[in-house]
Design a protein around this motif. Structure first.
Motif, PDB file in Angstrom:
ATOM      1  N   LEU A 140       0.842  -1.191   0.000  1.00 43.92           N
ATOM      2  CA  LEU A 140       0.000   0.000   0.000  1.00 43.92           C
ATOM      3  C   LEU A 140       0.880   1.245   0.000  1.00 43.92           C
ATOM      4  CD1 LEU A 140      -2.787  -0.712   2.639  1.00 43.92           C
ATOM      5  CD2 LEU A 140      -2.980  -0.744   0.171  1.00 43.92           C
ATOM      6  N   GLY A 141       0.467   2.244  -0.745  1.00 39.99           N
ATOM      7  CA  GLY A 141       1.150   3.520  -0.710  1.00 39.99           C
ATOM      8  C   GLY A 141       0.834   4.261   0.584  1.00 39.99           C
ATOM      9  N   PHE A 142       1.634   5.278   0.889  1.00 40.30           N
ATOM     10  CA  PHE A 142       1.493   6.006   2.146  1.00 40.30           C
ATOM     11  C   PHE A 142       0.096   6.631   2.297  1.00 40.30           C
ATOM     12  CE2 PHE A 142       2.226   9.821   4.835  1.00 40.30           C
ATOM     13  CZ  PHE A 142       2.585   9.144   5.990  1.00 40.30           C
ATOM     14  N   GLY A 143      -0.432   7.217   1.235  1.00 39.51           N
ATOM     15  CA  GLY A 143      -1.762   7.837   1.307  1.00 39.51           C
ATOM     16  C   GLY A 143      -2.853   6.826   1.605  1.00 39.51           C
ATOM     17  N   ARG A 144      -2.770   5.666   0.986  1.00 36.02           N
ATOM     18  CA  ARG A 144      -3.782   4.634   1.221  1.00 36.02           C
ATOM     19  C   ARG A 144      -3.655   4.041   2.619  1.00 36.02           C
ATOM     20  NH1 ARG A 144      -4.187   1.326  -4.378  1.00 36.02           N
ATOM     21  NH2 ARG A 144      -3.118  -0.169  -3.077  1.00 36.02           N
ATOM     22  N   VAL A 145      -2.429   3.943   3.127  1.00 38.71           N
ATOM     23  CA  VAL A 145      -2.233   3.469   4.506  1.00 38.71           C
ATOM     24  C   VAL A 145      -2.854   4.463   5.482  1.00 38.71           C
ATOM     25  CG1 VAL A 145      -0.512   3.057   6.315  1.00 38.71           C
ATOM     26  CG2 VAL A 145      -0.188   2.078   4.052  1.00 38.71           C
ATOM     27  N   LEU A 146      -2.640   5.755   5.254  1.00 42.64           N
ATOM     28  CA  LEU A 146      -3.223   6.769   6.141  1.00 42.64           C
ATOM     29  C   LEU A 146      -4.744   6.749   6.090  1.00 42.64           C
ATOM     30  CD1 LEU A 146      -0.909   9.901   5.862  1.00 42.64           C
ATOM     31  CD2 LEU A 146      -1.187   8.320   7.775  1.00 42.64           C
ATOM     32  N   LEU A 147      -5.320   6.643   4.890  1.00 44.73           N
ATOM     33  CA  LEU A 147      -6.770   6.570   4.758  1.00 44.73           C
ATOM     34  C   LEU A 147      -7.313   5.352   5.498  1.00 44.73           C
ATOM     35  CD1 LEU A 147      -9.501   7.437   3.521  1.00 44.73           C
ATOM     36  CD2 LEU A 147      -8.901   6.036   1.531  1.00 44.73           C
ATOM     37  N   ARG A 148      -6.694   4.208   5.298  1.00 44.77           N
ATOM     38  CA  ARG A 148      -7.132   2.971   5.953  1.00 44.77           C
ATOM     39  C   ARG A 148      -7.044   3.104   7.476  1.00 44.77           C
ATOM     40  NH1 ARG A 148      -5.279  -1.540   8.261  1.00 44.77           N
ATOM     41  NH2 ARG A 148      -6.435  -3.450   7.815  1.00 44.77           N
ATOM     42  N   THR A 149      -5.963   3.702   7.958  1.00 44.93           N
ATOM     43  CA  THR A 149      -5.757   3.838   9.394  1.00 44.93           C
ATOM     44  C   THR A 149      -6.764   4.800  10.021  1.00 44.93           C
ATOM     45  OG1 THR A 149      -3.416   3.353   9.079  1.00 44.93           O
ATOM     46  CG2 THR A 149      -4.043   4.365  11.165  1.00 44.93           C
ATOM     47  N   VAL A 150      -7.031   5.912   9.364  1.00 47.31           N
ATOM     48  CA  VAL A 150      -8.035   6.856   9.874  1.00 47.31           C
ATOM     49  C   VAL A 150      -9.395   6.172   9.971  1.00 47.31           C
ATOM     50  CG1 VAL A 150      -9.366   8.928   9.298  1.00 47.31           C
ATOM     51  CG2 VAL A 150      -6.883   8.966   9.148  1.00 47.31           C
ATOM     52  N   LEU A 151      -9.783   5.460   8.922  1.00 49.24           N
ATOM     53  CA  LEU A 151     -11.081   4.775   8.933  1.00 49.24           C
ATOM     54  C   LEU A 151     -11.120   3.661   9.967  1.00 49.24           C
ATOM     55  CD1 LEU A 151     -11.805   4.667   5.109  1.00 49.24           C
ATOM     56  CD2 LEU A 151     -12.870   6.141   6.824  1.00 49.24           C
ATOM     57  N   LEU A 152     -10.010   2.956  10.157  1.00 50.43           N
ATOM     58  CA  LEU A 152      -9.957   1.914  11.178  1.00 50.43           C
ATOM     59  C   LEU A 152     -10.149   2.510  12.569  1.00 50.43           C
ATOM     60  CD1 LEU A 152      -9.388  -1.070  11.911  1.00 50.43           C
ATOM     61  CD2 LEU A 152      -6.991  -0.429  12.112  1.00 50.43           C
ATOM     62  N   CYS A 153      -9.541   3.663  12.822  1.00 50.88           N
ATOM     63  CA  CYS A 153      -9.681   4.310  14.134  1.00 50.88           C
ATOM     64  C   CYS A 153     -11.099   4.819  14.368  1.00 50.88           C
ATOM     65  CB  CYS A 153      -8.662   5.440  14.282  1.00 50.88           C
ATOM     66  SG  CYS A 153      -6.973   4.821  14.472  1.00 50.88           S
ATOM     67  N   LEU A 154     -11.848   5.079  13.305  1.00 46.97           N
ATOM     68  CA  LEU A 154     -13.251   5.466  13.460  1.00 46.97           C
ATOM     69  C   LEU A 154     -14.126   4.260  13.812  1.00 46.97           C
ATOM     70  CD1 LEU A 154     -13.685   7.956  10.494  1.00 46.97           C
ATOM     71  CD2 LEU A 154     -13.463   8.495  12.922  1.00 46.97           C
ATOM     72  N   ALA A 155     -13.628   3.054  13.599  1.00 47.68           N
ATOM     73  CA  ALA A 155     -14.246   1.768  13.951  1.00 47.68           C
ATOM     74  C   ALA A 155     -15.436   1.383  13.086  1.00 47.68           C
ATOM     75  CB  ALA A 155     -14.621   1.706  15.424  1.00 47.68           C
ATOM     76  N   LEU A 156     -16.359   2.266  12.809  1.00 48.92           N
ATOM     77  CA  LEU A 156     -17.561   1.886  12.069  1.00 48.92           C
ATOM     78  C   LEU A 156     -17.251   1.291  10.701  1.00 48.92           C
ATOM     79  CD1 LEU A 156     -20.616   1.711  12.126  1.00 48.92           C
ATOM     80  CD2 LEU A 156     -20.691   3.983  11.140  1.00 48.92           C
ATOM     81  N   PRO A 157     -16.363   1.888   9.885  1.00 51.47           N
ATOM     82  CA  PRO A 157     -16.075   1.258   8.593  1.00 51.47           C
ATOM     83  C   PRO A 157     -15.490  -0.144   8.730  1.00 51.47           C
ATOM     84  CG  PRO A 157     -15.343   3.522   8.585  1.00 51.47           C
ATOM     85  CD  PRO A 157     -15.741   3.207  10.001  1.00 51.47           C
ATOM     86  N   ALA A 158     -14.767  -0.397   9.808  1.00 50.07           N
ATOM     87  CA  ALA A 158     -14.188  -1.723  10.005  1.00 50.07           C
ATOM     88  C   ALA A 158     -15.245  -2.760  10.371  1.00 50.07           C
ATOM     89  CB  ALA A 158     -13.115  -1.664  11.094  1.00 50.07           C
ATOM     90  N   LEU A 159     -16.399  -2.315  10.831  1.00 56.00           N
ATOM     91  CA  LEU A 159     -17.462  -3.235  11.226  1.00 56.00           C
ATOM     92  C   LEU A 159     -18.440  -3.548  10.108  1.00 56.00           C
ATOM     93  CD1 LEU A 159     -18.200  -1.763  14.767  1.00 56.00           C
ATOM     94  CD2 LEU A 159     -16.846  -3.788  14.199  1.00 56.00           C
ATOM     95  N   ILE A 160     -18.295  -2.890   8.970  1.00 55.09           N
ATOM     96  CA  ILE A 160     -19.175  -3.127   7.826  1.00 55.09           C
ATOM     97  C   ILE A 160     -18.350  -3.842   6.762  1.00 55.09           C
ATOM     98  CG2 ILE A 160     -20.605  -2.045   6.054  1.00 55.09           C
ATOM     99  CD1 ILE A 160     -20.923   0.331   8.014  1.00 55.09           C
TER     100      ILE A 160
END
Length: 155
Positions: free
Chosen positions: A115-135
């Protein structure tokens, strides 16, 4: 065919109803060109949950040991920040967190590369929000992985 058979029951869900009507979805990850079993296959849900619990536990320990003032809310907020840093650095460099390594998982791009740096940051932000990881989608990928065009696979 009666309507109930076409729609399925609320217990079986839409996938089971579609399969009863002859629709073949194949194995999880087939649409992404991933194997059904073995290395490179979609990570099982149990392993992914185990990995995130290990990562959360480590982040809470770090937050409490170095930054905690005893207030549970403060420690939890700091733990989310630690989770962000650990995920961004670990997934961005080696492709896995300590929990993912323990459970033999890796995060890769859907095209097979890192993964590129931008995609890693996007994934990490969404993971920390928790809801996207649960869907999840039908391949078992969370929204945080879908938006980042990533997939968690077995090592």
């Amino acid at each position: 065919m009666d309507k109930r058979q076409a729609v399925g029951s609320w217990l079986s869900g839409p996938r089971a109803a579609a399969e009863d009507m002859g629709v073949d979805f194949g194995h999880r990850g087939k649409r992404l060109g991933l194997p059904e079993e073995g290395p490179g296959a979609i990570a099982p849900t149990g392993r992914r949950l185990g990995a995130i619990f290990v990562d959360w536990g480590l982040c809470f320990l770090i937050a409490n040991a170095f930054f905690g003032d005893g207030a549970p809310q403060t420690t939890a907020n700091i733990a989310v920040g630690v989770l962000f840093v650990v995920n961004a650095l670990a997934v961005g460099t080696v492709g896995f967190t300590p929990g993912k390594r323990l459970f033999k998982l890796r995060v890769v791009s859907v095209d097979g590369g890192r993964l590129g740096f931008g995609r890693v940051l996007l994934r990490t932000v969404l993971l920390c929000l928790a809801l996207p990881a649960l869907i999840w989608d039908r391949d078992g990928r969370g929204l945080h992985d879908r938006f980042a065009k990533a997939v968690q696979v077995r090592l």
